[in-house]
Structures are given as structure tokens and as C-alpha cells.
Design a protein around this motif. Structure first.
Motif, PDB file in Angstrom:
ATOM      1  N   LEU A  56       0.869  -1.174   0.000  1.00 50.06           N
ATOM      2  CA  LEU A  56       0.000   0.000   0.000  1.00 50.06           C
ATOM      3  C   LEU A  56       0.904   1.222   0.000  1.00 50.06           C
ATOM      4  O   LEU A  56       1.677   1.437   0.937  1.00 50.06           O
TER       5      LEU A  56
ATOM      6  N   MET B 103      -8.071   6.501  -2.277  1.00 49.21           N
ATOM      7  CA  MET B 103      -7.207   5.394  -2.683  1.00 49.21           C
ATOM      8  C   MET B 103      -7.495   5.039  -4.136  1.00 49.21           C
ATOM      9  O   MET B 103      -8.621   4.721  -4.493  1.00 49.21           O
TER      10      MET B 103
ATOM     11  N   ILE C  93      -9.247  -2.400   3.722  1.00 49.27           N
ATOM     12  CA  ILE C  93      -8.394  -1.291   4.178  1.00 49.27           C
ATOM     13  C   ILE C  93      -9.261  -0.104   4.577  1.00 49.27           C
ATOM     14  O   ILE C  93      -9.019   0.560   5.591  1.00 49.27           O
TER      15      ILE C  93
ATOM     16  N   TRP D  39      -2.453   0.884  -4.487  1.00 53.58           N
ATOM     17  CA  TRP D  39      -2.035  -0.511  -4.298  1.00 53.58           C
ATOM     18  C   TRP D  39      -1.241  -0.958  -5.522  1.00 53.58           C
ATOM     19  O   TRP D  39      -1.713  -0.870  -6.652  1.00 53.58           O
TER      20      TRP D  39
END
Length: 538
Positions: free
Chosen positions: A298, A378, A393, A427
Motif C-alpha cells: 500500500l 485510494m 483497508i 495498491w
């Protein structure tokens, strides 16, 4: 009791879960158009996407590199133990000061067009990589060669540090000792190519490659299949196979079905199918595992708030129960990462690793920083497994007060956005091109590589830069290990990324395939040790 976010299992797309009539339709279609079309003596493999190029100077992806390993050769290669051994170079010498390599080439090595390979071909191939017009993304391979940068900038007509004093001798002079250099010469970009074919084909050389490998390209039907045939004049161990057919099969479900029908001989097992095949008595014995030289992580954008703050990054690491995620969601298909360098490559012990799972402490830090309710984004690909992981997450971060938005993007768009630093979190994984911890530390963390070169967390630490540079120049293994240990421990303390696991890959082979081996680095697989027994399709 501590709050533990729910752990989702990966989405299963097992054929057994589909309605029977759909299964029958899929099987009938595949049997009618695939099994009868097999070429006798050819190995059938899957590609999940069409390779973008087969020009070794341009290759950066695993699938293209794997095919290129069967079409080309370099000066040196990796053996089954990942040691560097001769390839087209019979042997080599390193000068006492550690800066000059002299390679002595084999005689009687021919390109597939029938011309013998000489030292001038290697000189041309290396200079071609550094020629601006080639647009090679692999120029980093030669940055330590004397005069390479001057040649790249058009200040010199030749690379001063690459000489061919005799027909079968090539010398490479480095600016200073550089321990990973020989390993770098095992990647596809270091392969030799014939000048006359590149000039004749121009940009089309990418689709009509000519090399020296155990196979030659027979045909390439874009987005459908790519066919290699045996090179009968190969200078080393010749293939037992007549050839290899790579079928482009984007969908995992379709690939699994094709394998079960006998239309594929080997299959890299998709995550969605792992549980079923690993528990099936029919296939369990055929399951091949390989501990990969990779790190899945990550990434945190350290160039702007909130993750420009080391304490906040460490709080995020403390908030995530990586082991629980790996054991449940990821089904134990890997080894928990202690650092950024894969365990199988790390030649030093780490005393400084990530902070332990401690959501109470993480929540306290976020509160003290005034980040309660902070929104972050993200970025990730549209891969279902990655999207499921992102939700896990997201749950963990919500528990410490950070609100995470999930933004899935198509791969090309995603990679470009991450390269530009648009994401707060992302990621990704990094895979070894050659067996050296430097292959992870330098691209991922050296400040000179911020962006597309690998340092996508945009991490800057002069101390880390210094340790990495000293390790790259070290000539003794113990000295190199010391410097790289300092670098990796500082990185883990700063936490620009959170390594989760080193993935273990699983593959299946049909009972009629012989000589199947697992290769930790894609360039090691030349395809020459495989053979096929006479068989009937299921």
C-alpha cells in the motif's frame, strides 16, 4: 474487545456455481473451436493480455519479458539457482578496480536470419537502448557505463565505455564499481539484436523480432494468439517441443474452463480459482507453488498532507492487521512482508520493521493530529480482488477516524495517475528483474526515481539515498548487505509504503506435460526443458 473490521473472502467465480446450461454452452463452444485446432507437439499457454511489444529494448512487462526470454539471448543469464552464468559470453573478466568487464563471446552463435553474432552487435544493441529515438524505458540499465549519458544527450557519437576491440570481445567500462551490473545484463533489454533487421523493419521490429533464442516468432494474430516455433539452429540446449502457442484469454473464468477442457497445458491459477483447485483431489497433486520475488504494498503519497507526516504514515501502518488480512482474505497465498525487499533476496537481518498492529495507538495519533474525519482517496485498478482488499483497508482506516474513498481506474489510466502523484494511497506490486535487493531499494526509494521509474510514493530521504548508493558501489557482499540494511531499516521507520506480502504463485499442469519447473524470475524460463506425452483431450 477491539473492533476488528470484517474480512471479506475473495469473490469466487467457480464454474460449479454457474447454472448448468451456461456451463454446457461454454464447454460446447470451446470444444468446437479449440481442441480440434491444436498443433501437434506445441505447448499451449495463456496470456491474459496482448503483449505491447516484443522488442527487448522496449519491454517492461512480465508477459512480454517471458516471451522475449525464449526469443533472445544476452551476454549472461541466470541459472536454476539464480547465479549469473555464461550465455553468449563464454566467460568474462573484471578488472582489479571493479570498473571494467571484458566479455569473450562464443563463436558460432547465429541470429535466426542466419548471420553470426559478433561483439559489434552487442555494442549496437546497447547504444540503441540509449539512443533517444528508440524511446527505450530501460536506459537505467546503462546509466553507470562511462559516456552513456553523453551519448544519450547527443554529445558523443558512441558510448565511450563500450568497445569491441576484437570480433568476439566486448569491453564495458563503468564510471565506478557497481555491484548489480552483471545482474542487470540478464534482463530482456540487454539482449542482442541485429542492426540490419532493425533498420529493415523500423518500428515493425517490435512485431517481427529476430533474435538468437531457442524459439523464433512464427505468427502473431494480435489479441488472439502468438505462436513460436523451435529454432533448430539454437546454440545451447534445443527445445524438445516443436513450438509454443500463447492464447490471449483475458477472462480468468474462460482460461480455467479452457484448461479443464485440455486446451491449455499450463495455467497460472487465478486467485478466484485457488480455493476450488487446491481442495480438488483431481488437481491438488498437480498444483505447483512458487515463492515469488515480489512485494505487494500500500503506497502513501509522501509529497503532500496528510501522508507527508511520518507519524501519520506509521499510524496507518499500525491500523492495519496485515497478517489477519493475509491469512483470511488472501487465503495464506504468500509470506508476510517484514520489509520492502523480498525475504528470499534479503541478505541481511532487519531490526527495524513496520510498527505492530495497534489500532488504539493509531486512533490516538490521528486524533492528536486533528485528522479525525479526514478524507483521502485510494486509487486502484478494477481487478475484483484488489477492490475487495481496498474495502477491507477502508474499514480499518474508518476505525481510526480516516474516511477513505475508493477510486477504481482502468490499468493505463491508473498507472499514469499514480505516476503523476494524484493518489493519496494506492495498491501496487514490485517484481524482481534480477536477483538483487538493490532492484527493490533503488527504484522504489531513491529520490532520483520519483514517478514512473518506481518511486511512486514520492519519498525523499538523503540518508536513504546515500546508503543505497554506497550499497550499489560496494564490492564485498558483507559491505553491500550492511549498507542496504541501513537503507531498508530507515525506510521501514519512515513508512512511505506498507508492504503486505510476498505473493506465492500457483500453477497447474496437465498430466501429459513433462519437465515443468517453477522460475522465480521470468527471464530464467527458456522453455527448453518441457515436453509433451501423446495424449487425448478430456
Amino acid at each position: 474487545m477491539q473492533y476488528l473490521p470484517p474480512i471479506k473472502k475473495p469473490l469466487k467465480k467457480n464454474i460449479s456455481a454457474l447454472p448448468v446450461f451456461i456451463i454446457l454452452i461454454i464447454h460446447a463452444l470451446l470444444l468446437s473451436c479449440s481442441s480440434s485446432d491444436r498443433i501437434d507437439g506445441y505447448l499451449y499457454l495463456r496470456l491474459n493480455a496482448n503483449p505491447s511489444t516484443l522488442d527487448p529494448a522496449l519491454i517492461t512487462d512480465l508477459s512480454g519479458g517471458s516471451i522475449a526470454a525464449k526469443l533472445f539471448n544476452g551476454l549472461v543469464k541466470l541459472d536454476e539457482t539464480m547465479e549469473i552464468v555464461p550465455d553468449i559470453a563464454e566467460n568474462w573478466l573484471l578488472s582489479a578496480d571493479g570498473t571494467t568487464y571484458t566479455f569473450y563471446l562464443r563463436k558460432g552463435v547465429f541470429f535466426s536470419n542466419g548471420r553470426e553474432v559478433t561483439a559489434q552487435d552487442f555494442k549496437y544493441s546497447f547504444e540503441r537502448i540509449m539512443t533517444a529515438g528508440t524511446k527505450s524505458p530501460n536506459t537505467w540499465m546503462l546509466h553507470q557505463v562511462d559516456g552513456a549519458r553523453e551519448f544519450r544527450e547527443g554529445l558523443q557519437k558512441e558510448i565511450a565505455g563500450i568497445r569491441a576491440p576484437e570480433r568476439f570481445i566486448i569491453e564495458i567500462h563503468l564510471v565506478k564499481p557497481f555491484s548489480p551490473f552483471l545482474g542487470m545484463l540478464t534482463i530482456p533489454a540487454a539482449s542482442v539484436v541485429p542492426l540490419e533487421e532493425v533498420q529493415r523493419r523500423g518500428g515493425e521490429f517490435s512485431a517481427h523480432p529476430v533474435g538468437t533464442g531457442p524459439f523464433v516468432l512464427k505468427s502473431w494474430n494480435q489479441n488472439t494468439e502468438l505462436v513460436l516455433e523451435k529454432n533448430k539452429n539454437y546454440f545451447l540446449e534445443k527445445s524438445i517441443l516443436k513450438g509454443i502457442v500463447y492464447k490471449v484469454v483475458p477472462e480468468d473464468l474462460t482460461a480455467v474452463t479452457e484448461f479443464e477442457l485440455g486446451n491449455l497445458d499450463l495455467l497460472s491459477l487465478p486467485a478466484s480459482a485457488y480455493g476450488r483447485f487446491s481442495e480438488d483431489p483431481k488437481w491438488k497433486a498437480s498444483l505447483i507453488s512458487l515463492q515469488g520475488l515480489n512485494t505487494y504494498y500500500l503506497g502513501l503519497n509522501t509529497s503532500r498532507p496528510p501522508f507527508d507526516d511520518r507519524e501519520v504514515r506509521r499510524a496507518v501502518a499500525s491500523a492495519l492487521d496485515r497478517k489477519r488480512i493475509m491469512d483470511t482474505f488472501f487465503e495464506g497465498r504468500g509470506r508476510l512482508a517484514l520489509g520492502a525487499v523480498p525475504d528470499l533476496l534479503r541478505q541481511w537481518d532487519l531490526s527495524q520493521t513496520l510498527p505492530p498492529y495497534d489500532p488504539v495507538k493509531a486512533r490516538q495519533v490521528i486524533k492528536e493530529k486533528g485528522l479525525g474525519g479526514k478524507r483521502v482517496v485510494m486509487y486502484l485498478t478494477t481487478d475484483q480482488e484488489v477492490m475487495d482488499l481496498a474495502e477491507i483497508i477502508q474499514s480499518y482506516l474508518k476505525d481510526i477516524g480516516i474516511i477513505m474513498e475508493i477510486k477504481p481506474l482502468e490499468w493505463t489510466t491508473y498507472k499514469e495517475a499514480v505516476n503523476k502523484g494524484e493518489a493519496d494511497l494506492f495498491w501496487l506490486s514490485w517484481w524482481a528483474d534480477y536477483p538483487d535487493g538493490e532492484n527493490f531499494l533503488f527504484p522504489l526509494f531513491h529520490s532520483s526515481n520519483i514517478g514512473p521509474a518506481g518511486n511512486r510514493t514520492r519519498y525523499r530521504n538523503p540518508s536513504v539515498d546515500g546508503w543505497i548508493e554506497k550499497g550499489r558501489s560496494a564490492r564485498l557482499k558483507a559491505e553491500k548487505a550492511f549498507f542496504f540494511r541501513q537503507a531498508e531499516e530507515q525506510v521501514m521507520d519512515d513508512c512511505p509504503l506498507i508492504p503486505f506480502w510476498h505473493k506465492t504463485d500457483y500453477s497447474l499442469s496437465q498430466p501429459w506435460v513433462r519437465g515443468v519447473r517453477s522460475y522465480p524470475i521470468y527471464t530464467m524460463d527458456k522453455g527448453t526443458g518441457l515436453s509433451l506425452l501423446p495424449h487425448e483431450l478430456p
